[in-house]
Each structure stands twice: as C-alpha cells, then as structure tokens.
Enzyme design. Structure first.
Site, PDB file in Angstrom:
ATOM      1  N   GLY A  31     -16.716  -6.306  -7.147  1.00 54.08           N
ATOM      2  CA  GLY A  31     -17.044  -6.703  -5.779  1.00 54.08           C
ATOM      3  C   GLY A  31     -16.627  -8.103  -5.386  1.00 54.08           C
ATOM      4  N   SER A  32     -15.524  -8.615  -5.958  1.00 51.50           N
ATOM      5  CA  SER A  32     -15.108  -9.955  -5.529  1.00 51.50           C
ATOM      6  C   SER A  32     -14.602  -9.929  -4.078  1.00 51.50           C
ATOM      7  CB  SER A  32     -14.065 -10.550  -6.473  1.00 51.50           C
ATOM      8  OG  SER A  32     -12.861  -9.844  -6.406  1.00 51.50           O
TER       9      SER A  32
ATOM     10  N   ASN B 131      -8.564  -0.490   3.695  1.00 57.05           N
ATOM     11  CA  ASN B 131      -8.513  -0.569   2.233  1.00 57.05           C
ATOM     12  C   ASN B 131      -7.673  -1.779   1.858  1.00 57.05           C
ATOM     13  OD1 ASN B 131      -8.788   0.274  -0.511  1.00 57.05           O
ATOM     14  ND2 ASN B 131      -6.683   1.040  -0.433  1.00 57.05           N
TER      15      ASN B 131
ATOM     16  N   ASP C   1      -2.682   5.307   0.444  1.00 57.79           N
ATOM     17  CA  ASP C   1      -1.889   4.063   0.489  1.00 57.79           C
ATOM     18  C   ASP C   1      -0.716   4.063   1.469  1.00 57.79           C
ATOM     19  OD1 ASP C   1      -3.534   2.934  -1.452  1.00 57.79           O
ATOM     20  OD2 ASP C   1      -2.230   3.482  -3.116  1.00 57.79           O
TER      21      ASP C   1
ATOM     22  N   HIS D 296      -5.127  -3.100  -1.166  1.00 65.88           N
ATOM     23  CA  HIS D 296      -4.349  -2.599  -2.302  1.00 65.88           C
ATOM     24  C   HIS D 296      -3.647  -3.788  -2.964  1.00 65.88           C
ATOM     25  CE1 HIS D 296      -2.160   0.379  -4.623  1.00 65.88           C
ATOM     26  NE2 HIS D 296      -1.085  -0.372  -4.439  1.00 65.88           N
TER      27      HIS D 296
ATOM     28  N   LEU E 257     -13.035   3.287  -6.002  1.00 63.07           N
ATOM     29  CA  LEU E 257     -12.062   4.047  -6.789  1.00 63.07           C
ATOM     30  C   LEU E 257     -12.151   5.558  -6.619  1.00 63.07           C
ATOM     31  CD1 LEU E 257     -12.048   1.924 -10.084  1.00 63.07           C
ATOM     32  CD2 LEU E 257     -10.360   1.956  -8.242  1.00 63.07           C
TER      33      LEU E 257
HETATM   34  C1  GRF Z   1      -8.793  -5.226  -6.113  1.00 58.43           C
HETATM   35  O1  GRF Z   1      -7.684  -5.608  -6.879  1.00 58.43           O
HETATM   36  C2  GRF Z   1      -8.380  -4.297  -4.994  1.00 58.43           C
HETATM   37  O2  GRF Z   1      -7.079  -4.551  -4.543  1.00 58.43           O
HETATM   38  C3  GRF Z   1      -8.430  -2.958  -5.632  1.00 58.43           C
HETATM   39  O3  GRF Z   1      -9.522  -3.010  -6.520  1.00 58.43           O
HETATM   40  C4  GRF Z   1      -9.779  -4.371  -6.897  1.00 58.43           C
HETATM   41  C5  GRF Z   1     -11.207  -4.644  -6.536  1.00 58.43           C
HETATM   42  O4  GRF Z   1     -11.697  -5.840  -6.984  1.00 58.43           O
HETATM   43  N1  GRF Z   1      -8.497  -1.926  -4.621  1.00 58.43           N
HETATM   44  P1  GRF Z   1     -13.158  -6.304  -6.576  1.00 58.43           P
HETATM   45  O5  GRF Z   1     -14.142  -5.206  -6.993  1.00 58.43           O
HETATM   46  O6  GRF Z   1     -13.183  -6.540  -5.101  1.00 58.43           O
HETATM   47  O7  GRF Z   1     -13.357  -7.553  -7.368  1.00 58.43           O
END
Ligand code: GRF
Length: 206
Positions: free
Chosen positions: A12-13, A107, A150, A109, A90
């Site tokens: 969740g960053s 989204n 995508d 990516h 995911l």
């Molecule tokens: C990110 O690299 C995003 O592009 C991909 O999953 C990762 C999620 O990272 N879809 P976080 O959970 O937001 O840290």
C-alpha cells in the site's frame, strides 16, 4: 467532497501516497474505503492508522470472478465512492464493476504502457522483461481500467532510466518513487474534470 475507494492487495505505498496528497491539500478528496482481497496486508494498517474504513473481501471465498466482483461493487456503492483506484490490487475485476464506474476506475502499472503490460506482467516480471528487452527507459503509467488488462486510456506517465547495473529490484524502487508522484496527480486531473477522454487519448481541457 469526492470519495475515492482504493483497492489493494499488499504494502500500500501508493495508498500512502494518496493519503499524503490529501493531507497536504494536493488532492481535494477523501478516501471512503480501502478494500483488500487479502487479510493482514500492510495497506490495511496504513488505512486504519489514518481512520479510513477497511473491508476485506477474500477472492477465495467466491466461486467466480463475477461473484467476487459483485461483492466489491456492493461495497463501493455502500461507501458511496465516486472514483475507484487500484493500487497494487492483484485480482482481475469483472466488467460488472467496470461498467458501473465508466472512466472512473484507475490503475497504476510499473512500466511505460503499452509496453510491458498484459497477462503475467506484474511485480518483478515487469522489471525482468524491461531489463531483458534492452530498453534504456522505463517508468510508470496511470490508466483507466477497461475490461482488457493494461490497455485503457493513459492519463499520465513518469519515466526512469535503465542503467547498465540495474536489477529488477533497483528498477522497482526507482519506478515506485515515480508512481507515488504521478498517481495522486492523475486522480486530481480526473476528479477536477480537467481531461477529456477521446478513444485511447486523454487530452487536457483548454
Ligand atoms: C506497484 O508497483 C504498482 O505499480 C503495482 O503494484 C505495486 C503496488 O505497490 N500495480 P504498493 O502496494 O502500492 O506499495
């Protein structure tokens, strides 16, 4: 105030980047709910620390993608969400959700779409493919979610260089930094109605 629903599966960053942008007034919105398909992930803790309601909808307790997606949709409606942000989510969503929020699901990516996207292109697979291809640049893309993975209209992108000694891990770290900058900005553009979507093109309003 517009309400965002954020869907997560992990750390969740990007959720944190959205929370920070709201706190710092770079984004006028509130997060109505954070939904995870997995219990115990750190994204849920980030939400709780910030007083944001959390819901776990475990894909494994449904018989099909459609049923799982319907449960997600009901939850988004219950929390009266205007915009949905997938942030490291995911799972594939059925079109019952996509049709309910036309041009209102985003989204992020970790590559420069339309390259390095589609089935199997997630996490380290993306960055391994980037290195193997020999490309000198990669980055991150925020796009609108459509039923095919995508390939939706691109709202914004950020670029990072690929150095000779980069590894999938070092690229992931560089790309993630860019993600945190562009995701809140893309949300702002949509919420403030600053762009027009014309086919695959997302064009700034004059
Ligand atoms: C990110 O690299 C995003 O592009 C991909 O999953 C990762 C999620 O990272 N879809 P976080 O959970 O937001 O840290």
């Amino acid at each position: 105030m517009k309400r965002i629903g954020v869907l997560v599966s992990g750390g969740g960053s990007n959720l944190q980047a959205i929370i920070d942008a709201i706190k710092e007034d770079r984004l006028q919105a509130e997060i109505g709910v954070v939904i995870s398909n997995k219990a115990g992930v750190y994204a849920l803790e980030r939400a709780e620390q910030n007083g944001i309601p959390t819901v776990v909808i475990d894909h494994k307790s449904f018989n099909s993608v459609v049923e799982f997606s319907q449960a997600i949709l009901e939850c988004l409606k219950r929390y009266q969400v205007d915009l949905v942000c997938l942030a490291g989510f995911l799972r594939i969503l059925d079109r019952v959700v996509i049709d309910a929020y036309p041009n209102r699901i985003l989204n992020i990516h970790p590559a420069l779409l339309p390259a390095f996207g589609g089935k199997g292109m997630y996490g380290h697979h993306v960055h391994e493919a980037v290195i193997a291809s020999g490309t000198k640049y990669t980055g991150a893309t925020v796009h609108i979610v459509t039923p095919e993975t995508d390939v939706g209209p691109i709202i914004t992108q950020g670029i990072v260089g690929v150095a000779d000694d980069d590894t999938p891990e070092s690229i992931a770290a560089k790309v993630l930094k860019v993600e945190h900058q562009i995701y809140p900005e893309a949300i702002r553009l949509l919420l403030e109605d600053q762009v027009v979507i014309d086919g695959l093109r997302v064009i700034a309003k004059k």
